[in-house]
Design an enzyme around this catalytic site. Structure first.
Site, PDB file in Angstrom:
ATOM      1  N   THR A  67     -10.788  41.331 -50.362  1.00  0.00           N
ATOM      2  CA  THR A  67      -9.690  41.085 -51.296  1.00  0.00           C
ATOM      3  C   THR A  67     -10.095  40.056 -52.335  1.00  0.00           C
ATOM      4  O   THR A  67     -10.756  39.063 -52.013  1.00  0.00           O
ATOM      5  CB  THR A  67      -8.401  40.622 -50.573  1.00  0.00           C
ATOM      6  OG1 THR A  67      -7.444  40.207 -51.552  1.00  0.00           O
ATOM      7  CG2 THR A  67      -8.642  39.499 -49.592  1.00  0.00           C
ATOM      8  N   SER A  68      -9.692  40.310 -53.579  1.00  0.00           N
ATOM      9  CA  SER A  68     -10.029  39.380 -54.658  1.00  0.00           C
ATOM     10  C   SER A  68      -9.117  38.155 -54.629  1.00  0.00           C
ATOM     11  O   SER A  68      -9.364  37.185 -55.346  1.00  0.00           O
ATOM     12  CB  SER A  68      -9.903  40.096 -56.010  1.00  0.00           C
ATOM     13  OG  SER A  68      -8.585  40.587 -56.169  1.00  0.00           O
ATOM     14  N   HIS A 114       2.223  45.539 -48.941  1.00  0.00           N
ATOM     15  CA  HIS A 114       2.546  46.327 -50.136  1.00  0.00           C
ATOM     16  C   HIS A 114       3.026  47.741 -49.809  1.00  0.00           C
ATOM     17  O   HIS A 114       2.965  48.626 -50.646  1.00  0.00           O
ATOM     18  CB  HIS A 114       1.332  46.357 -51.076  1.00  0.00           C
ATOM     19  CG  HIS A 114       1.026  45.006 -51.651  1.00  0.00           C
ATOM     20  ND1 HIS A 114      -0.191  44.647 -52.182  1.00  0.00           N
ATOM     21  CD2 HIS A 114       1.805  43.898 -51.776  1.00  0.00           C
ATOM     22  CE1 HIS A 114      -0.146  43.387 -52.604  1.00  0.00           C
ATOM     23  NE2 HIS A 114       1.053  42.915 -52.357  1.00  0.00           N
ATOM     24  N   ALA A 125      -8.101  45.864 -50.655  1.00  0.00           N
ATOM     25  CA  ALA A 125      -8.682  47.154 -51.008  1.00  0.00           C
ATOM     26  C   ALA A 125     -10.167  47.277 -50.652  1.00  0.00           C
ATOM     27  O   ALA A 125     -10.649  48.375 -50.370  1.00  0.00           O
ATOM     28  CB  ALA A 125      -8.477  47.399 -52.505  1.00  0.00           C
ATOM     29  N   ARG A 184     -10.541  46.020 -58.597  1.00  0.00           N
ATOM     30  CA  ARG A 184     -11.245  45.092 -59.491  1.00  0.00           C
ATOM     31  C   ARG A 184     -12.764  45.120 -59.425  1.00  0.00           C
ATOM     32  O   ARG A 184     -13.411  44.378 -60.155  1.00  0.00           O
ATOM     33  CB  ARG A 184     -10.717  43.660 -59.272  1.00  0.00           C
ATOM     34  CG  ARG A 184      -9.284  43.534 -59.771  1.00  0.00           C
ATOM     35  CD  ARG A 184      -8.666  42.188 -59.546  1.00  0.00           C
ATOM     36  NE  ARG A 184      -7.269  42.192 -59.964  1.00  0.00           N
ATOM     37  CZ  ARG A 184      -6.268  42.692 -59.240  1.00  0.00           C
ATOM     38  NH1 ARG A 184      -6.507  43.204 -58.052  1.00  0.00           N
ATOM     39  NH2 ARG A 184      -5.040  42.688 -59.711  1.00  0.00           N
TER      40      ARG A 184
HETATM   41  P1  CNA Z   1      -8.984  44.115 -55.505  1.00  0.00           P
HETATM   42  O1  CNA Z   1      -8.376  43.138 -56.444  1.00  0.00           O
HETATM   43  O2  CNA Z   1      -9.454  45.405 -56.053  1.00  0.00           O
HETATM   44  O3  CNA Z   1     -10.210  43.361 -54.821  1.00  0.00           O
HETATM   45  C1  CNA Z   1     -11.064  43.997 -53.927  1.00  0.00           C
HETATM   46  C2  CNA Z   1     -12.093  42.984 -53.475  1.00  0.00           C
HETATM   47  O4  CNA Z   1     -12.841  43.574 -52.446  1.00  0.00           O
HETATM   48  C3  CNA Z   1     -13.073  42.545 -54.553  1.00  0.00           C
HETATM   49  O5  CNA Z   1     -13.183  41.135 -54.532  1.00  0.00           O
HETATM   50  C4  CNA Z   1     -14.400  43.206 -54.141  1.00  0.00           C
HETATM   51  O6  CNA Z   1     -15.525  42.378 -54.421  1.00  0.00           O
HETATM   52  C5  CNA Z   1     -14.219  43.344 -52.665  1.00  0.00           C
HETATM   53  N1  CNA Z   1     -14.914  44.481 -52.054  1.00  0.00           N
HETATM   54  C6  CNA Z   1     -15.022  45.747 -52.521  1.00  0.00           C
HETATM   55  N2  CNA Z   1     -15.676  46.529 -51.627  1.00  0.00           N
HETATM   56  C7  CNA Z   1     -15.989  45.716 -50.574  1.00  0.00           C
HETATM   57  C8  CNA Z   1     -16.648  45.911 -49.349  1.00  0.00           C
HETATM   58  N3  CNA Z   1     -17.150  47.102 -49.002  1.00  0.00           N
HETATM   59  N4  CNA Z   1     -16.780  44.865 -48.497  1.00  0.00           N
HETATM   60  C9  CNA Z   1     -16.300  43.632 -48.846  1.00  0.00           C
HETATM   61  N5  CNA Z   1     -15.670  43.382 -49.996  1.00  0.00           N
HETATM   62  C10 CNA Z   1     -15.503  44.407 -50.851  1.00  0.00           C
HETATM   63  O7  CNA Z   1      -8.005  44.443 -54.290  1.00  0.00           O
HETATM   64  P2  CNA Z   1      -6.963  43.487 -53.551  1.00  0.00           P
HETATM   65  O8  CNA Z   1      -6.604  44.177 -52.299  1.00  0.00           O
HETATM   66  O9  CNA Z   1      -7.385  42.095 -53.501  1.00  0.00           O
HETATM   67  O10 CNA Z   1      -5.740  43.564 -54.557  1.00  0.00           O
HETATM   68  C11 CNA Z   1      -4.534  43.832 -54.133  1.00  0.00           C
HETATM   69  C12 CNA Z   1      -4.000  45.218 -54.565  1.00  0.00           C
HETATM   70  C13 CNA Z   1      -4.976  46.346 -54.546  1.00  0.00           C
HETATM   71  C14 CNA Z   1      -2.978  45.615 -53.556  1.00  0.00           C
HETATM   72  O11 CNA Z   1      -1.746  45.677 -54.153  1.00  0.00           O
HETATM   73  C15 CNA Z   1      -3.367  46.990 -53.007  1.00  0.00           C
HETATM   74  O12 CNA Z   1      -2.239  47.769 -52.774  1.00  0.00           O
HETATM   75  C16 CNA Z   1      -4.210  47.567 -54.069  1.00  0.00           C
HETATM   76  N6  CNA Z   1      -5.119  48.672 -53.678  1.00  0.00           N
HETATM   77  C17 CNA Z   1      -5.100  49.222 -52.434  1.00  0.00           C
HETATM   78  C18 CNA Z   1      -5.961  50.252 -52.114  1.00  0.00           C
HETATM   79  C19 CNA Z   1      -5.914  50.846 -50.730  1.00  0.00           C
HETATM   80  O13 CNA Z   1      -4.851  50.914 -50.118  1.00  0.00           O
HETATM   81  N7  CNA Z   1      -7.059  51.253 -50.194  1.00  0.00           N
HETATM   82  C20 CNA Z   1      -6.867  50.743 -53.061  1.00  0.00           C
HETATM   83  C21 CNA Z   1      -6.853  50.161 -54.364  1.00  0.00           C
HETATM   84  C22 CNA Z   1      -5.981  49.127 -54.636  1.00  0.00           C
END
Ligand code: CNA
Length: 238
Positions: free
Chosen positions: A190-191, A121, A24, A36
């Site tokens: 990604t976290s 996903h 994300a 997150r």
């Molecule tokens: P997460 O758990 O929300 O982690 C996001 C990570 O990205 C965090 O560690 C942040 O520090 C980091 N982050 C945020 N902005 C930036 C940036 N600009 N540059 C670099 N790092 C950044 O999201 P994950 O993807 O790890 O978790 C998985 C879930 C979130 C999946 O199932 C997705 O489907 C789901 N998701 C997707 C979207 C989308 O499609 N855009 C949006 C929100 C959630």
């Protein structure tokens, strides 16, 4: 930062087998909140926790509440790819990048021109009836109000993987293949806490593991290069 960018550029320039694994955080600079971060969806208040709303059993039990959340938080409203999406598409077109493996459901990698995208996903851009499987135009779910229904009476759902649902075998196999064969693996935005997706990076066998993430992750300690910056800002300098 400059030294890290120089090292990353060197790795990119020297490889024609780059694989990207992201989440994300790749789309936050396009205006789509992640889960997150402090301003992410998990830190906003709902009647139910987002993990519960986004689960298969909740969708079945309470489609009205699911769609209230969906229309408020998951609706796609014209976000555009950012520098990170665009750079990945550019590397693929140059024959340097083999695959983008994403946990995102927003379709922005394809919008930027990436072709080989593995959407672990699923995607919000496809919808189908949860009872009979009939496909429906994406607008029905994205632009409608309330619970979208099929002719058969079933609830139309987005083609995303809810919590409690398995990932597609074919996606896992392809992701494992590309990660295992990768020369440079870049993990970004990604976290790394959502499994089984996050576990796929363990198939990487090389020594050029790059992490570009705003916050710390569990993979920081064994990555060969860690950059704690915004991925769009980093990639725009490459
Ligand atoms: P997460 O758990 O929300 O982690 C996001 C990570 O990205 C965090 O560690 C942040 O520090 C980091 N982050 C945020 N902005 C930036 C940036 N600009 N540059 C670099 N790092 C950044 O999201 P994950 O993807 O790890 O978790 C998985 C879930 C979130 C999946 O199932 C997705 O489907 C789901 N998701 C997707 C979207 C989308 O499609 N855009 C949006 C929100 C959630």
């Amino acid at each position: 930062m400059e030294e890290n960018i120089r090292r990353l550029k060197e790795l990119i320039d020297g490889s024609d087998n780059i694989v990207f694994f992201g989440g994300a955080g790749v789309s936050t600079e396009s205006g789509i909140p992640d889960f997150r971060s402090v301003d992410g969806l998990y830190n906003q208040k709902y009647k139910y926790p987002p993990e519960e709303i986004l689960s298969h059993s909740f969708f079945e039990r309470n489609p009205e509440e699911y769609y209230r959340f969906h229309h408020e938080k998951l609706r796609l409203t014209g976000a555009k790819p950012n520098a990170a999406h665009r750079k990945l598409a550019e590397w693929e077109a140059q024959g340097k990048l083999k695959a983008v493996i994403t946990q995102n459901i927003d379709g922005l990698h394809q919008a930027a021109g990436s072709k080989n995208v593995i959407e672990l996903h699923g995607t919000l851009l496809r919808t189908y009836c949860s009872r009979c499987g009939k496909p429906y135009p994406f607008e029905l779910v994205n632009e409608g109000e309330g619970v979208p229904r099929c002719d058969c009476g079933g609830v139309v759902r987005p083609d995303i993987v809810f919590y409690e649902e398995p990932l597609k075998d074919e996606d896992i196999e392809r992701a494992v293949h590309f990660i295992r064969e990768a020369d440079v693996l870049i993990i970004g935005g990604t976290s790394l806490v959502v499994y089984p997706a996050a576990g796929l990076i363990n198939y990487y066998r090389g020594h050029k593991l790059v992490l570009v993430n705003k916050g710390e992750t569990g993979a920081d300690s064994y990555a060969d290069l860690v950059i704690h910056e915004k991925i769009g800002e980093v990639f725009s300098q490459l």
